[in-house]
Write a protein that holds these residues in place. Structure first.
Motif, PDB file in Angstrom:
ATOM      1  N   PRO A  12      -6.449   2.280  -3.861  1.00 25.22           N
ATOM      2  CA  PRO A  12      -6.759   1.459  -2.859  1.00 25.22           C
ATOM      3  C   PRO A  12      -5.463   1.795  -1.809  1.00 25.22           C
ATOM      4  O   PRO A  12      -3.834   1.704  -1.977  1.00 25.22           O
ATOM      5  CB  PRO A  12      -6.165   0.122  -3.559  1.00 25.22           C
ATOM      6  N   ARG A  13      -6.579   1.499  -0.585  1.00 24.41           N
ATOM      7  CA  ARG A  13      -5.272   1.644   0.552  1.00 24.41           C
ATOM      8  C   ARG A  13      -5.682   0.632   1.730  1.00 24.41           C
ATOM      9  O   ARG A  13      -6.754   0.217   1.585  1.00 24.41           O
ATOM     10  CB  ARG A  13      -5.328   2.992   1.134  1.00 24.41           C
ATOM     11  N   VAL A  14      -4.801   0.807   2.848  1.00 19.18           N
ATOM     12  CA  VAL A  14      -5.717   0.050   3.245  1.00 19.18           C
ATOM     13  C   VAL A  14      -6.446   0.764   4.979  1.00 19.18           C
ATOM     14  O   VAL A  14      -6.041   1.504   4.964  1.00 19.18           O
ATOM     15  CB  VAL A  14      -3.994  -0.345   4.613  1.00 19.18           C
ATOM     16  N   TYR A  15      -7.544   0.753   4.987  1.00 15.54           N
ATOM     17  CA  TYR A  15      -8.687   1.697   6.285  1.00 15.54           C
ATOM     18  C   TYR A  15      -8.287   0.636   7.124  1.00 15.54           C
ATOM     19  O   TYR A  15      -8.961  -0.271   7.464  1.00 15.54           O
ATOM     20  CB  TYR A  15     -10.022   1.544   5.312  1.00 15.54           C
ATOM     21  N   ILE A  16      -8.141   1.401   8.302  1.00 14.59           N
ATOM     22  CA  ILE A  16      -7.872   1.393   9.600  1.00 14.59           C
ATOM     23  C   ILE A  16      -9.234   1.363  10.072  1.00 14.59           C
ATOM     24  O   ILE A  16      -9.387   3.120  10.668  1.00 14.59           O
ATOM     25  CB  ILE A  16      -6.878   1.339  10.450  1.00 14.59           C
ATOM     26  N   PRO A  26       1.423   4.953  16.761  1.00 11.44           N
ATOM     27  CA  PRO A  26       2.698   4.083  16.611  1.00 11.44           C
ATOM     28  C   PRO A  26       2.193   2.790  14.735  1.00 11.44           C
ATOM     29  O   PRO A  26       2.919   2.544  14.068  1.00 11.44           O
ATOM     30  CB  PRO A  26       2.136   2.606  17.344  1.00 11.44           C
ATOM     31  N   LEU A  27       0.651   3.466  14.590  1.00 11.75           N
ATOM     32  CA  LEU A  27       0.694   2.157  13.328  1.00 11.75           C
ATOM     33  C   LEU A  27       0.807   2.862  12.322  1.00 11.75           C
ATOM     34  O   LEU A  27       1.622   2.427  11.364  1.00 11.75           O
ATOM     35  CB  LEU A  27      -1.175   1.980  13.418  1.00 11.75           C
ATOM     36  N   PHE A  31       3.092   2.045   8.645  1.00 10.75           N
ATOM     37  CA  PHE A  31       2.408   2.050   7.604  1.00 10.75           C
ATOM     38  C   PHE A  31       3.410   2.636   6.954  1.00 10.75           C
ATOM     39  O   PHE A  31       3.607   2.719   5.501  1.00 10.75           O
ATOM     40  CB  PHE A  31       1.394   2.236   7.374  1.00 10.75           C
ATOM     41  N   ALA A  32       4.231   4.336   7.386  1.00 12.26           N
ATOM     42  CA  ALA A  32       4.618   4.865   7.185  1.00 12.26           C
ATOM     43  C   ALA A  32       6.120   4.758   6.895  1.00 12.26           C
ATOM     44  O   ALA A  32       6.568   4.952   5.539  1.00 12.26           O
ATOM     45  CB  ALA A  32       4.863   6.150   7.796  1.00 12.26           C
ATOM     46  N   ALA A  33       6.645   3.619   7.236  1.00  9.45           N
ATOM     47  CA  ALA A  33       7.728   3.309   7.377  1.00  9.45           C
ATOM     48  C   ALA A  33       8.187   2.338   6.057  1.00  9.45           C
ATOM     49  O   ALA A  33       9.064   2.564   5.454  1.00  9.45           O
ATOM     50  CB  ALA A  33       8.492   2.961   8.612  1.00  9.45           C
ATOM     51  N   GLU A  34       7.400   1.497   5.922  1.00 16.10           N
ATOM     52  CA  GLU A  34       6.975   0.246   4.767  1.00 16.10           C
ATOM     53  C   GLU A  34       6.786   1.452   3.348  1.00 16.10           C
ATOM     54  O   GLU A  34       5.849   0.559   2.650  1.00 16.10           O
ATOM     55  CB  GLU A  34       5.922  -0.787   5.038  1.00 16.10           C
ATOM     56  N   ILE A 305       2.136  -6.101  10.244  1.00 14.22           N
ATOM     57  CA  ILE A 305       1.626  -6.085   9.707  1.00 14.22           C
ATOM     58  C   ILE A 305       0.740  -5.011   8.321  1.00 14.22           C
ATOM     59  O   ILE A 305       0.338  -5.543   7.546  1.00 14.22           O
ATOM     60  CB  ILE A 305      -0.060  -5.130  10.802  1.00 14.22           C
ATOM     61  N   ALA A 306       2.286  -4.020   8.126  1.00 14.68           N
ATOM     62  CA  ALA A 306       1.951  -2.919   7.721  1.00 14.68           C
ATOM     63  C   ALA A 306       2.711  -3.480   6.058  1.00 14.68           C
ATOM     64  O   ALA A 306       1.802  -3.684   4.909  1.00 14.68           O
ATOM     65  CB  ALA A 306       3.043  -2.072   7.799  1.00 14.68           C
TER      66      ALA A 306
END
Length: 319
Positions: A12-16, A26-27, A31-34, A305-306
């Motif tokens: 499972p992942r976030v699909y943008i 930037p998004l 997400f990578a940082a989190e 958001i992330a």
């Protein structure tokens, strides 16, 4: 990316879901940082099998009312099909099909805000062009004209006389809204030369942004990709700065509005007028974040958001 690609991804992942790759980096960094896995799904072409089950994941719609300005005018229709498909399978969709209808219609936003008891500008929706000049005379000059399906302030004009408006409507510079609906709106005179954009994530305020309008521009896109060039030897003055003195009662109204409309992530814009009104005139469900404000704020909207969307993933892994 089509559904065949989606189906190969088991985690499972976030699909943008979007149509503008310039707004993704930037998004993606947040997400990578989190440590939250994402997949970019560009809705500019591709295909889906409507009878196939989508993968598990969180699907975040970032479809934009300004897609037509990037030659992606059909992305609105693609989004309507994809979001309904995802929702029919019970997937977790952030700012889904109902919210997309608000993103692409300022008339729909106006109705929803008014229903929530929020002060909105007097607005007349004109379908086609035949009735434009007659209905414009119901508003005192100066008044505004804008596209019902807009974005970034494109298509927004001020007219200081009805004759000026008539000449524009009948002249070669007239620019119709992509959906054929022109909005005529009362002119709101600001008490000070700025408007405010309140950014919400998961229905809660992250920060508010003061947007300088002293140059008279209506193109207020906060994303770094929208920044206008300046003289090589002169750093630009910040157009966007953090604002801290927001009325809590207004924020409470906005929170109620967002909850009622099923909006999770959005920027809401308002103006404080010379006659003491606080008037809300735009809801942007494809909000972007200004790097100057992000650097100044103790909280980062993309990181919020992330973290939030990432927190939804573990439960989906058990399904």
């Amino acid at each position: 990316m089509g559904v065949s690609t989606l189906k190969r991804m088991t985690e499972p992942r976030v699909y943008i879901i979007h149509e503008n790759p310039q707004w993704i980096p930037p998004l993606a960094a947040a997400f990578a940082a989190e440590g939250v896995p994402i997949e970019s799904w560009s809705l500019t072409d591709g295909s889906i099998d409507l009878s196939a089950e989508p993968p598990q994941g969180v699907f975040w719609s970032r479809l934009s009312a300004s897609a037509h300005t990037r030659d992606h005018g059909a992305s609105k229709e693609y989004g309507r099909a994809v979001l309904r498909w995802l929702e029919s399978w019970g997937r977790t969709v952030i700012d889904g099909s109902r919210v997309l209808e608000l993103e692409v219609s300022k008339a729909a936003q106006h109705a929803a805000l008014r229903r929530a008891g929020i002060d909105v500008p007097r607005t007349i929706a004109v379908f086609g062009t035949a009735d434009l000049s007659r209905r414009a005379r119901e508003l005192p000059a100066p008044f505004m004209s804008k596209h019902n399906q807009g974005g970034k302030g494109l298509g927004v004009r001020r007219f200081d006389s009805h004759d000026e408006f008539d000449a524009w409507v009948s002249g070669p510079d007239f620019e119709p809204s992509p959906d054929g609906i022109t909005l005529l709106q009362e002119h709101l005179a600001a008490r000070e030369p700025f408007v405010t954009r309140a950014e919400f994530v998961n229905g809660e305020l992250v920060y508010a942004v003061r947007v300088d309008t002293s140059d008279g521009s209506f193109e207020l896109c906060p994303a770094e990709a929208c920044a206008l060039p300046s003289a090589a030897d002169e750093p630009p003055l910040p157009m966007f700065t953090l604002r801290r003195d927001i009325d809590p009662a207004l924020i409470a109204q906005y929170r109620g509005f967002l909850a009622a409309e099923g909006i999770d992530i959005a920027g809401i814009e308002f103006i404080e007028t010379v006659d003491g009104r606080t008037v809300t005139y735009d809801v942007n469900t494809n909000t972007n974040y200004n790097p100057d404000v992000e650097a100044e704020s103790p909280r980062s909207a993309p990181r919020e958001i992330a973290r939030w969307l990432g927190s939804l993933l573990p439960a989906l892994a058990q399904v």
